[in-house]
Scaffold this motif. Structure first.
Motif: not given
Length: 311
Positions: A241-250, A261-269, A307-311
């Motif tokens: 997982p990558l960090a969340r980005m807005t459509l404008a950023d993309i 990469l977001r924090e702990n991404a290495q353990g969430e493959a 996913g809902l909690v992170q929004r």
């Protein structure tokens, strides 16, 4: 049958009406044909031992049908019986038209096979019903088989019925497989039909059916997919997982830009195959090779909540 109570039952009902009880019409007909071909030599042998002169028995057709269509038409002036088993009180239904009964009666009493045999247009006599029952018994024994895959029909079969008794007999409708056999003597041909509940057929003789008493829960899964399918190769994909980005950023991303990469991404493959996520993994490295170590099965429900909690 009662009206379906919910959309799921309605879908199942429509599928059963269109393509059979399992939604796999080719599988049902292939299984029924294999059953007929395996039973045919035993049927010929059994009837040959009962009759004074031989008759021909051949498979005419195998198709999807319904139990409601099993009752012989009045014009056929036929007979019918039904076999029960531990799997169903009406696991097997056997029907025969009067011309086939006449052929069997003629063969039983040594009639000349070169002479034509006329259909019986009057009500069948007790002797003719006995002959029909004898033929049904030989067919049922041949189809029943032996060993753990046997249907375990309750034998001997009930006496064949015809006429008014046949018309008044209640037949529970449902999905069935139909096998038609031709009974021949010289140039005369009659029909003997076999109707079997689709669920009973697949349970005992379908290639996906486990052998009773030999498979546990895990073994049952492997048996259902079969040895050939289990050897099939699939492509595994691991994503992080990558960090969340807005459509404008993309939209502003440029060639050469580095994405953190977001924090702990290495353990969430996540490990997936054919677009289906299977496991949560930890990304790592072994020597010169990158690796993923399986941590736990993927929980789709928990992933939705996270996913809902992170929004």
């Amino acid at each position: 049958m009662a009206s379906p109570a919910n959309p799921s039952e309605m879908r199942a009902y429509i599928v059963e009406r269109l393509v059979g009880d399992t939604g796999e019409p080719d599988h049902i007909t292939t299984t029924a044909r294999a059953l007929a071909e395996r039973a045919l030599p035993a049927i010929r042998k059994g009837l040959g031992n009962c009759l004074a002169t031989p008759v021909g028995i051949d498979i005419v057709s195998v198709e999807l049908s319904r139990f409601g269509a099993a009752r012989p038409e009045p014009r056929e002036n036929g007979a019918m019986t039904m076999a029960s088993s531990p799997s169903s009180p009406d696991a097997l239904l056997l029907a025969i038209e009067s011309r086939a009964v006449a052929i069997l009666v003629s063969a039983l009493f040594g009639g000349d096979p070169d002479l034509p045999v006329a259909a019986i247009e009057r009500p069948l006599s007790p002797t003719e019903l006995d002959v029909a029952t004898m033929a049904f018994e030989e067919v049922a024994k041949a189809v029943n088989g032996s060993g753990p895959r046997a249907f375990a029909f309750n034998l001997p079969l009930p006496q064949a019925i015809s006429g008014a008794e046949l018309r008044e007999h209640v037949i529970r409708d449902g999905p069935a497989a139909r096998i038609d056999f031709a009974v021949t003597s010289g140039r005369t041909t009659g029909r003997l039909s076999l109707f079997m509940q689709q669920r009973v057929l697949i349970k005992h003789r379908g290639d996906k059916a486990p052998l009773p008493g030999k498979l546990g829960k895990d073994d049952d899964w492997g048996e259902r997919f079969g040895e050939e399918v289990m050897r099939s190769a699939v492509r595994l994909e691991a994503t992080m997982p990558l960090a969340r980005m807005t459509l404008a950023d993309i939209a502003c991303l440029q060639l050469g830009q580095v994405i953190e990469l977001r924090e702990n991404a290495q353990g969430e493959a996540k490990l997936s195959a054919r677009h289906k996520t299977l496991f949560v993994c930890e990304f790592g490295k072994l020597g010169q090779n990158y690796t993923v170590r399986i941590k736990q099965p993927f929980d789709e429900r928990q992933d939705l909540i996270d996913g809902l909690v992170q929004r």
